[in-house]
Design a protein around this motif. Structure first.
Motif, PDB file in Angstrom:
ATOM      1  N   LEU A   1       0.995  -1.107   0.006  1.00 11.58           N
ATOM      2  CA  LEU A   1      -0.025   0.018   0.108  1.00 11.58           C
ATOM      3  C   LEU A   1       0.887   1.380   0.147  1.00 11.58           C
ATOM      4  O   LEU A   1       0.357   2.378  -0.903  1.00 11.58           O
ATOM      5  N   SER A   2       1.882   1.254   0.856  1.00  5.93           N
ATOM      6  CA  SER A   2       2.744   2.551   0.752  1.00  5.93           C
ATOM      7  C   SER A   2       3.482   2.741  -0.718  1.00  5.93           C
ATOM      8  O   SER A   2       3.607   3.692  -1.073  1.00  5.93           O
ATOM      9  N   ASN A   3       4.102   1.620  -1.051  1.00  6.28           N
ATOM     10  CA  ASN A   3       4.583   1.596  -2.492  1.00  6.28           C
ATOM     11  C   ASN A   3       3.576   2.103  -3.686  1.00  6.28           C
ATOM     12  O   ASN A   3       4.305   2.797  -4.404  1.00  6.28           O
ATOM     13  N   MET A   4       2.615   1.489  -3.561  1.00  9.64           N
ATOM     14  CA  MET A   4       1.716   1.826  -4.580  1.00  9.64           C
ATOM     15  C   MET A   4       0.801   3.101  -4.282  1.00  9.64           C
ATOM     16  O   MET A   4      -0.039   3.590  -5.467  1.00  9.64           O
ATOM     17  N   GLY A   5       0.382   3.479  -3.050  1.00 13.60           N
ATOM     18  CA  GLY A   5      -0.452   4.534  -2.742  1.00 13.60           C
ATOM     19  C   GLY A   5      -0.119   5.259  -1.659  1.00 13.60           C
ATOM     20  O   GLY A   5       0.801   5.606  -1.599  1.00 13.60           O
ATOM     21  N   LEU A   6      -1.237   5.409  -0.847  1.00 16.60           N
ATOM     22  CA  LEU A   6      -1.018   6.498   0.405  1.00 16.60           C
ATOM     23  C   LEU A   6      -1.546   5.578   1.567  1.00 16.60           C
ATOM     24  O   LEU A   6      -2.766   5.622   1.776  1.00 16.60           O
ATOM     25  N   ILE A   7      -0.488   5.256   2.190  1.00 14.53           N
ATOM     26  CA  ILE A   7      -0.688   4.644   3.540  1.00 14.53           C
ATOM     27  C   ILE A   7      -1.379   5.550   4.497  1.00 14.53           C
ATOM     28  O   ILE A   7      -2.081   5.112   5.299  1.00 14.53           O
ATOM     29  N   SER A   8      -1.183   7.049   4.605  1.00 21.47           N
ATOM     30  CA  SER A   8      -1.741   7.716   5.269  1.00 21.47           C
ATOM     31  C   SER A   8      -3.120   7.806   5.394  1.00 21.47           C
ATOM     32  O   SER A   8      -3.898   8.109   6.219  1.00 21.47           O
ATOM     33  N   CYS A   9      -3.878   7.317   4.213  1.00 20.08           N
ATOM     34  CA  CYS A   9      -5.287   7.233   4.242  1.00 20.08           C
ATOM     35  C   CYS A   9      -5.935   5.962   4.746  1.00 20.08           C
ATOM     36  O   CYS A   9      -7.254   5.870   4.443  1.00 20.08           O
ATOM     37  N   PHE A  10      -5.158   5.100   4.928  1.00 19.58           N
ATOM     38  CA  PHE A  10      -5.481   3.609   5.519  1.00 19.58           C
ATOM     39  C   PHE A  10      -6.309   3.569   6.642  1.00 19.58           C
ATOM     40  O   PHE A  10      -6.122   4.302   7.487  1.00 19.58           O
ATOM     41  N   VAL A  11      -7.496   2.727   6.401  1.00 21.43           N
ATOM     42  CA  VAL A  11      -8.532   2.678   7.483  1.00 21.43           C
ATOM     43  C   VAL A  11      -8.105   1.843   8.514  1.00 21.43           C
ATOM     44  O   VAL A  11      -8.928   1.601   9.554  1.00 21.43           O
ATOM     45  N   GLY A  12      -7.235   1.102   8.531  1.00 25.70           N
ATOM     46  CA  GLY A  12      -6.273   0.269   9.446  1.00 25.70           C
ATOM     47  C   GLY A  12      -7.163  -0.926   9.533  1.00 25.70           C
ATOM     48  O   GLY A  12      -7.622  -1.715   8.681  1.00 25.70           O
ATOM     49  N   MET A  13      -6.993  -1.671  10.973  1.00 24.57           N
ATOM     50  CA  MET A  13      -7.176  -2.879  11.257  1.00 24.57           C
ATOM     51  C   MET A  13      -8.423  -3.128  11.546  1.00 24.57           C
ATOM     52  O   MET A  13      -9.645  -2.433  12.210  1.00 24.57           O
ATOM     53  N   LEU A  14      -9.007  -4.464  11.625  1.00 21.94           N
ATOM     54  CA  LEU A  14     -10.327  -5.031  11.905  1.00 21.94           C
ATOM     55  C   LEU A  14      -9.958  -6.531  12.515  1.00 21.94           C
ATOM     56  O   LEU A  14      -8.948  -6.976  12.115  1.00 21.94           O
ATOM     57  N   THR A  15     -10.873  -7.006  13.194  1.00 20.93           N
ATOM     58  CA  THR A  15     -10.703  -8.388  13.676  1.00 20.93           C
ATOM     59  C   THR A  15     -11.032  -9.609  12.900  1.00 20.93           C
ATOM     60  O   THR A  15     -10.583 -10.683  12.888  1.00 20.93           O
ATOM     61  N   ASP A  16     -12.291  -9.143  11.939  1.00 23.82           N
ATOM     62  CA  ASP A  16     -13.036 -10.279  11.266  1.00 23.82           C
ATOM     63  C   ASP A  16     -13.161 -11.619  12.203  1.00 23.82           C
ATOM     64  O   ASP A  16     -12.858 -12.822  11.801  1.00 23.82           O
ATOM     65  N   SER A  17     -13.565 -11.608  13.287  1.00 24.81           N
ATOM     66  CA  SER A  17     -13.303 -12.686  14.190  1.00 24.81           C
ATOM     67  C   SER A  17     -14.744 -13.023  14.832  1.00 24.81           C
ATOM     68  O   SER A  17     -15.884 -12.149  14.872  1.00 24.81           O
ATOM     69  N   ARG A  18     -14.852 -14.138  15.167  1.00 26.31           N
ATOM     70  CA  ARG A  18     -16.129 -14.709  15.916  1.00 26.31           C
ATOM     71  C   ARG A  18     -15.866 -14.807  17.516  1.00 26.31           C
ATOM     72  O   ARG A  18     -16.644 -15.408  18.339  1.00 26.31           O
ATOM     73  N   SER A  19     -14.629 -14.321  17.733  1.00 26.58           N
ATOM     74  CA  SER A  19     -14.393 -14.408  19.263  1.00 26.58           C
ATOM     75  C   SER A  19     -14.163 -13.113  19.978  1.00 26.58           C
ATOM     76  O   SER A  19     -13.772 -11.994  19.579  1.00 26.58           O
ATOM     77  N   PHE A  20     -14.667 -13.039  21.153  1.00 29.32           N
ATOM     78  CA  PHE A  20     -14.723 -11.883  22.163  1.00 29.32           C
ATOM     79  C   PHE A  20     -13.338 -11.557  22.571  1.00 29.32           C
ATOM     80  O   PHE A  20     -13.145 -10.379  23.263  1.00 29.32           O
ATOM     81  N   LEU A  21     -12.386 -12.351  22.541  1.00 27.88           N
ATOM     82  CA  LEU A  21     -10.908 -12.531  22.879  1.00 27.88           C
ATOM     83  C   LEU A  21     -10.044 -11.791  21.983  1.00 27.88           C
ATOM     84  O   LEU A  21      -8.873 -11.854  22.128  1.00 27.88           O
ATOM     85  N   SER A  22     -10.654 -11.746  20.742  1.00 25.51           N
ATOM     86  CA  SER A  22      -9.700 -11.295  19.545  1.00 25.51           C
ATOM     87  C   SER A  22      -9.161  -9.965  19.477  1.00 25.51           C
ATOM     88  O   SER A  22      -8.323  -9.712  18.432  1.00 25.51           O
ATOM     89  N   PHE A  23      -9.681  -8.946  20.251  1.00 26.03           N
ATOM     90  CA  PHE A  23      -9.445  -7.552  20.126  1.00 26.03           C
ATOM     91  C   PHE A  23      -8.047  -7.136  20.153  1.00 26.03           C
ATOM     92  O   PHE A  23      -7.653  -6.136  19.701  1.00 26.03           O
ATOM     93  N   PRO A  24      -7.188  -7.787  20.822  1.00 21.29           N
ATOM     94  CA  PRO A  24      -5.688  -7.619  20.767  1.00 21.29           C
ATOM     95  C   PRO A  24      -5.074  -7.584  19.442  1.00 21.29           C
ATOM     96  O   PRO A  24      -3.879  -7.067  19.337  1.00 21.29           O
ATOM     97  N   ARG A  25      -5.637  -8.024  18.462  1.00 24.60           N
ATOM     98  CA  ARG A  25      -5.434  -8.042  17.121  1.00 24.60           C
ATOM     99  C   ARG A  25      -4.988  -6.429  16.704  1.00 24.60           C
ATOM    100  O   ARG A  25      -4.133  -6.313  15.716  1.00 24.60           O
ATOM    101  N   HIS A  26      -5.762  -5.755  17.119  1.00 21.62           N
ATOM    102  CA  HIS A  26      -5.561  -4.347  16.924  1.00 21.62           C
ATOM    103  C   HIS A  26      -4.292  -3.940  17.442  1.00 21.62           C
ATOM    104  O   HIS A  26      -3.563  -3.101  16.866  1.00 21.62           O
ATOM    105  N   GLU A  27      -4.132  -4.244  18.698  1.00 23.64           N
ATOM    106  CA  GLU A  27      -2.819  -3.874  19.506  1.00 23.64           C
ATOM    107  C   GLU A  27      -1.526  -4.460  18.607  1.00 23.64           C
ATOM    108  O   GLU A  27      -0.722  -3.755  18.180  1.00 23.64           O
ATOM    109  N   TYR A  28      -1.609  -5.597  18.078  1.00 20.45           N
ATOM    110  CA  TYR A  28      -1.107  -6.278  17.305  1.00 20.45           C
ATOM    111  C   TYR A  28      -0.297  -5.604  16.034  1.00 20.45           C
ATOM    112  O   TYR A  28       0.632  -5.152  15.792  1.00 20.45           O
ATOM    113  N   PHE A  29      -1.408  -5.553  15.464  1.00 21.52           N
ATOM    114  CA  PHE A  29      -1.183  -4.402  14.179  1.00 21.52           C
ATOM    115  C   PHE A  29      -0.645  -2.915  14.523  1.00 21.52           C
ATOM    116  O   PHE A  29       0.199  -2.661  13.651  1.00 21.52           O
ATOM    117  N   ARG A  30      -1.143  -2.658  15.476  1.00 20.54           N
ATOM    118  CA  ARG A  30      -0.558  -1.197  15.922  1.00 20.54           C
ATOM    119  C   ARG A  30       0.897  -1.162  16.067  1.00 20.54           C
ATOM    120  O   ARG A  30       1.705  -0.592  15.809  1.00 20.54           O
TER     121      ARG A  30
END
Length: 467
Positions: free
Chosen positions: A396-425
Motif C-alpha cells: 500500500l505504501s509503495n503503490m498508494g498512500l498509507i496515510s489514508c488507510f482505515v487500519g485494522m479489524l478483527t474479522d473474528s467470532r471471538s470476544f477475545l480477539s481484539f488484541p489483534r488491533h494492538e498487534y497491528f498497531r
C-alpha cells in the motif's frame, strides 16, 4: 528474573517505534468495522463458564493447529469436556511458535486476564483455574470484555433475512460501545449453492414479496437494504472467491433465474451472468444509500469434502486460492464508476501474490471525491499476521498512500480477539520506527505520529458514516 514474553515494548525494536506506539497509537479507541461476533450474546450480555467457551469453541485457527499436532477431533470439536479441550490446546501452544497463534495467545492472556506465564501443559492447570475464576467475576461478560479493550464501535455481519432484533435491543440499551451491522447478501448471489431456492423463499418472506422473477429478487433485496439502513447499517460485506463480471441483458438474467426456480441446471456462463447482475444491482443500491462496500476476495473454501460433510463450513478446511483477480475486478469497478455509482470500497486480498495487483487497482478509482475512497483492506485470515501485515503495509505504501488507510479489524467470532488491533498497531509503529532509525523517514514524531493516530483510529472514524 527474565522479562515477560509480553511486555510494554513487545515487537517494538527501537526508541522511535516505542514513542510512536505509546504516544500516538496505544490509547486510541478501537473501531472494529468488520467481525462475526454474535449480536444475541452482546444483547444478552452473555457470560462464559470457562475459557474454552470464549476462547477455543468456534476458533478454526486453533483447531487447525491442534489437528496438525495429531490431536483427536474429540478434543477439538467433539464431546470431550471443556477442560480436556483446553488442556489439549495448552499442549499445542508450544508447538505454535512462529505461527501468529503463539503471539495472539499470549497477548490475549495478558490483556484480558493479566496472565504473563507461557501457556503449556505445565502451566495449563493454573491458567485454567485463574481464568475460570475471572470469567465468573464482574467485568468478564461480553460487554465487559469489549469495554476492557477500549472498543468504541463494533460492526457485526448479518444476512439480509436477519430480523436485527438484537441490534434493535442494543440501540435502546445503555451499553457504551456502539454495535452496528454489515449486510452480507452472498446467499442471494451464489445461485449454485445448495438450498438456493429455499433461501430465496425465506428472503421473500422477510421482504414480504413473492419472488418469481429477477426484478422481484431485486425488489426484495432493496427492501432489506432499506430495513438494514433504518436500523443503522452503513456497510455491506461480500465473501467471494473473485469478482464476477460478465455482460448480460435483463431478459437473459430473468430467464436464468426462472430456470433456477424451476429446478433446471445452469451452465457456467449463465451462472456468471446472473451473479454479475445481482452484484451490480446491489452495488448501485449501496451507492444510493451511501454505504461502504467490502469485498473479501481469494479464499478457496471447503477443500476437505469428508470433513465438511461431518462438521460443516467455517470449521478449518479453507485455504488461499489462486484465482485471476485483476481483469474482472477492473471491469466491475469501471462499470460502476462509469455510471458514477461507485461507493466507498474496501478490497481485502487473501493471496499475497496479488498484493500489488490490488494496491494498484485501488488507485485507478480514487477520483479525488473522497479521501481514500477505494481502499486496500488490512491483511486478513491467513495474512492476519506480522509478515502478512507488513507486506500489505509495504504494498500500500509503495503503490498508494498509507496515510489514508482505515487500519485494522478483527474479522473474528471471538470476544477475545481484539488484541489483534494492538498487534497491528505495534507492527505498524515498528515498521515506521525502523525507517526513522535508518534515516528513510524524518525524525519528526509529531508528523509521523499523526499518521499513526490516523491509521489507528481517525481515518476509520472519518471514513464510515456511523452516527
Amino acid at each position: 528474573m527474565s522479562k515477560n514474553f509480553i511486555h510494554d515494548n513487545f515487537l517494538l525494536e527501537n526508541i522511535y517505534a516505542e514513542e510512536l506506539y505509546h504516544n500516538f497509537s496505544k490509547n486510541q479507541p478501537i473501531i472494529d468495522y468488520h467481525n462475526h461476533l454474535p449480536p444475541q450474546q452482546i444483547a444478552g450480555d452473555k457470560t462464559f463458564e470457562n475459557i474454552t467457551n470464549v476462547w477455543i469453541n468456534g476458533d478454526h485457527y486453533k483447531w487447525r493447529a491442534m489437528r496438525t499436532l495429531g490431536i483427536n477431533e474429540t478434543f477439538i470439536t467433539g464431546d470431550a469436556s471443556d477442560k480436556e479441550k483446553f488442556l489439549n490446546w495448552a499442549k499445542t501452544v508450544p508447538y505454535t511458535m512462529r505461527n501468529p497463534l503463539y503471539h495472539w495467545t499470549h497477548l490475549e492472556l495478558a490483556r484480558y486476564f493479566d496472565i504473563y506465564d507461557l501457556l503449556s501443559e505445565k502451566s495449563a492447570e493454573n491458567i485454567w483455574n485463574v481464568t475460570q475464576e475471572k470469567l465468573n467475576s464482574n467485568g468478564y461478560s461480553c460487554r465487559g470484555l469489549l469495554k476492557k479493550v477500549n472498543a468504541e464501535l463494533i460492526c457485526t455481519t448479518e444476512d439480509p433475512i436477519d430480523t436485527l432484533e438484537y441490534h434493535q435491543q442494543l440501540a435502546k440499551s445503555d451499553f457504551s460501545v456502539k454495535v452496528s451491522t454489515a449486510f452480507r447478501p452472498d446467499k442471494a448471489i451464489l445461485i449454485l449453492n445448495d438450498g438456493y431456492n429455499n433461501y430465496i423463499d425465506t428472503l421473500g418472506e422477510a421482504a414480504n414479496i413473492s419472488i418469481s422473477s429477477f426484478h422481484e429478487l431485486c425488489d426484495a433485496l432493496r427492501k432489506r437494504i432499506e430495513f438494514f439502513n433504518e436500523n443503522g447499517c452503513r456497510l455491506c460485506d461480500h465473501g467471494l472467491d473473485q469478482i464476477y463480471f460478465e455482460s448480460y441483458t435483463e431478459n437473459e438474467v430473468n430467464s436464468i433465474f426462472k430456470k433456477k426456480r424451476e429446478g433446471q441446471e445452469l451452465s457456467n456462463k449463465e451462472t456468471l451472468k446472473f451473479q454479475s447482475a445481482v452484484l451490480v444491482f446491489l452495488c448501485e443500491t449501496y451507492h444510493e444509500f451511501g454505504w461502504v462496500q467490502q469485498f473479501h476476495l481469494g479464499a478457496l473454501r471447503n477443500n476437505n469434502a469428508r470433513m465438511h460433510r461431518i462438521l460443516g463450513p467455517d470449521t478449518g478446511w479453507d485455504s488461499i486460492g489462486d484465482y485471476p483477480q485483476a481483469q474482472k475486478l477492473s471491469a466491475f469497478l469501471n462499470a460502476l464508476d462509469s455510471k458514477d455509482k461507485l461507493t466507498k470500497t474496501i478490497i481485502y486480498n487473501l493471496n499475497p501474490a496479488d498484493n500489488e495487483v490490488m494496491a494498484t487497482m485501488i488507485g485507478n478509482f480514487n477520483d479525488g471525491s473522497v479521501k481514500g475512497k477505494v481502499q486496500l483492506g488490512s491483511g486478513w485470515w491467513f495474512l492476519d499476521q506480522k509478515d502478512g501485515m507488513t507486506k500489505q503495509l509495504n504494498a500500500l505504501s509503495n503503490m498508494g498512500l498509507i496515510s489514508c488507510f482505515v487500519g485494522m479489524l478483527t474479522d473474528s467470532r471471538s470476544f477475545l480477539s481484539f488484541p489483534r488491533h494492538e498487534y497491528f498497531r505495534r507492527v505498524l509503529c515498528n515498521l515506521l520506527g525502523d525507517e526513522i532509525k535508518r534515516g528513510e523517514l524524518p525524525n519528526e514524531m509529531e508528523l509521523i505520529g499523526k499518521m499513526v493516530s490516523d491509521i489507528s483510529y481517525n481515518n476509520a472514524k472519518n471514513y464510515f458514516n456511523f452516527n
